[in-house]
Design an enzyme around this catalytic site. Sequence first.
Site, PDB file in Angstrom:
ATOM      1  CE  LYS A 112      11.360   4.936  -5.000  1.00 20.73           C
ATOM      2  NZ  LYS A 112      10.320   4.872  -3.987  1.00 20.73           N
TER       3      LYS A 112
HETATM    4  C1  LIG Z   1      10.342   4.238  -2.742  1.00 22.17           C
HETATM    5  C2  LIG Z   1       9.311   4.637  -1.742  1.00 22.17           C
HETATM    6  C3  LIG Z   1       9.550   4.528  -0.363  1.00 22.17           C
HETATM    7  C4  LIG Z   1      10.822   3.937   0.185  1.00 22.17           C
HETATM    8  O1  LIG Z   1      11.952   4.728  -0.083  1.00 22.17           O
HETATM    9  P1  LIG Z   1      13.408   4.078   0.021  1.00 22.17           P
HETATM   10  O2  LIG Z   1      14.340   5.139  -0.469  1.00 22.17           O
HETATM   11  O3  LIG Z   1      13.394   2.887  -0.879  1.00 22.17           O
HETATM   12  O4  LIG Z   1      13.639   3.719   1.443  1.00 22.17           O
HETATM   13  C5  LIG Z   1       8.575   5.004   0.492  1.00 22.17           C
HETATM   14  N1  LIG Z   1       7.414   5.506   0.037  1.00 22.17           N
HETATM   15  C6  LIG Z   1       7.156   5.613  -1.277  1.00 22.17           C
HETATM   16  C7  LIG Z   1       5.851   6.162  -1.710  1.00 22.17           C
HETATM   17  C8  LIG Z   1       8.088   5.194  -2.215  1.00 22.17           C
HETATM   18  O5  LIG Z   1       7.823   5.296  -3.519  1.00 22.17           O
END
Ligand SMILES: *Cc1c(COP(=O)(O)O)cnc(C)c1O
Length: 462
Positions: A112
Amino acid sequence: MRYISTRGKAPALNFEDTMLTGLARDGGLYVPETIPTLSTDQIAAMAGQSYEDIAFTVMYPFIGDTFTEDEFRTLISNAYANFGHTARAPLVQLAPNHFLLELFHGPTLAFKDFAMQLIGQMFQKALGRKGERVTIVGATSGDTGSAAIEAFRGLDNVDVFILYPHGRVSEVQRRQMTTPTESNVHALAVDGDFDDCQARLKDMFNDFEFRDGVRLAGVNSINWGRVLAQVVYYFSAAVSLGAPAREVSFTVPTGNFGDIFAGYIAKRMGLPIRDLVVATNQNDILDRCLKGQGYHKGSVHPSISPSMDIQVSSNFERALFDAYDRDGNAVAQLMAELGQGGFDVSQGAMQALQAIYTSGRASEEETSAMITRALNTTGELLCPHSAIGVKVAEEQRGGTTPMITLATAHPAKFPDAVEAATGIRPPLPARMADLFEREERLTRVANDLEALKAHITGALNT
Ligand SMILES: *Cc1c(COP(=O)(O)O)cnc(C)c1O
């Protein structure tokens, strides 16, 4: 470059307003009216370039006149300066023809950060020159919230409120949200699950009086600026393995469908991607849907991969919009049915989805077993989300096309699950080793729109 809503009823916007708005006023999500493409020569020229240079080439065609070339280069450079790895998104080999894309070297140890750090820079620049202030409200299953707080803490033009499900995020995730001392940061522990947090967030956006009154802005994965920033590492990884001359495939641990949708955008831009594999945990609505069983909500079953514990996958709406030939009315109809529990996908749209995405799932036991096996066969410690990706990728890959699995978080962010599977408690990187000593600051709030609104308005006025 104009952006249109997936429900067809909100005004088209430029990049700046799309980014500052988040959710469209008709409840839809913004997507580019047309997707720019890069030539084979442009992609080939990325070989050996820095992550930042690739980022500029990939994203600038989407920015329109919101930032000049020089401004945008500076924002990119600031965004990634405090990552713990000079490659930003390094690729390591796991097995013959299987690679792991490490997306966890940012300040909060999850992918993120790639989008959120850039969004923080872009908001600051755009708001600063307009002399405006916004209130960012986000819902998180753990990683979005910490990444948003890290990106916006201390910025002049922004207050940030993060709703997370009380008791359902890991201690590292919680502490990353509750320990920043800046007064513009507010961590709200909601009595509910992640889907409740996401639903209350949508309610706030659909309450126009509140939305306009506090100048609400959203940075959840529905924000187009976030999807865009995630397109970059598909290019950097593919080019390292020989694209555009060579096809690659990707497996993506998926929850809200933002990350994998970025892979789809990369493909549409001209990157030769063969398979895009959606990997889910036991909350497998997407896997069931992509196997033709319709999109029907169940209840969320908490897992050791909490960032993927969802039933309503908000960015899937963008995939549906394209699968339904960009028919906003059809999408609005499906979303209304979803409010009643679910919908079936038409045959034509199903074929369109299956031509792009395949899928698999991992149970809790399979996830733990994969963490153990990866350590024993490669020496890698995987976080549970990444382990789900690797497990599904192992089942799907074949032939000579390299498979790249996205490692979405650092194992130290989920130490309990990793320790249970391997006996090893992964240590936090040195730069955040004192996280457990810092004081926490949070507010517990009911799963109730009026209570949340009152809290936010009150906090802004003190
Ligand atoms: C947010 C997240 C996901 C999922 O990603 P999306 O874009 O919501 O599909 C998977 N793994 C981790 C560690 C995350 O923080």
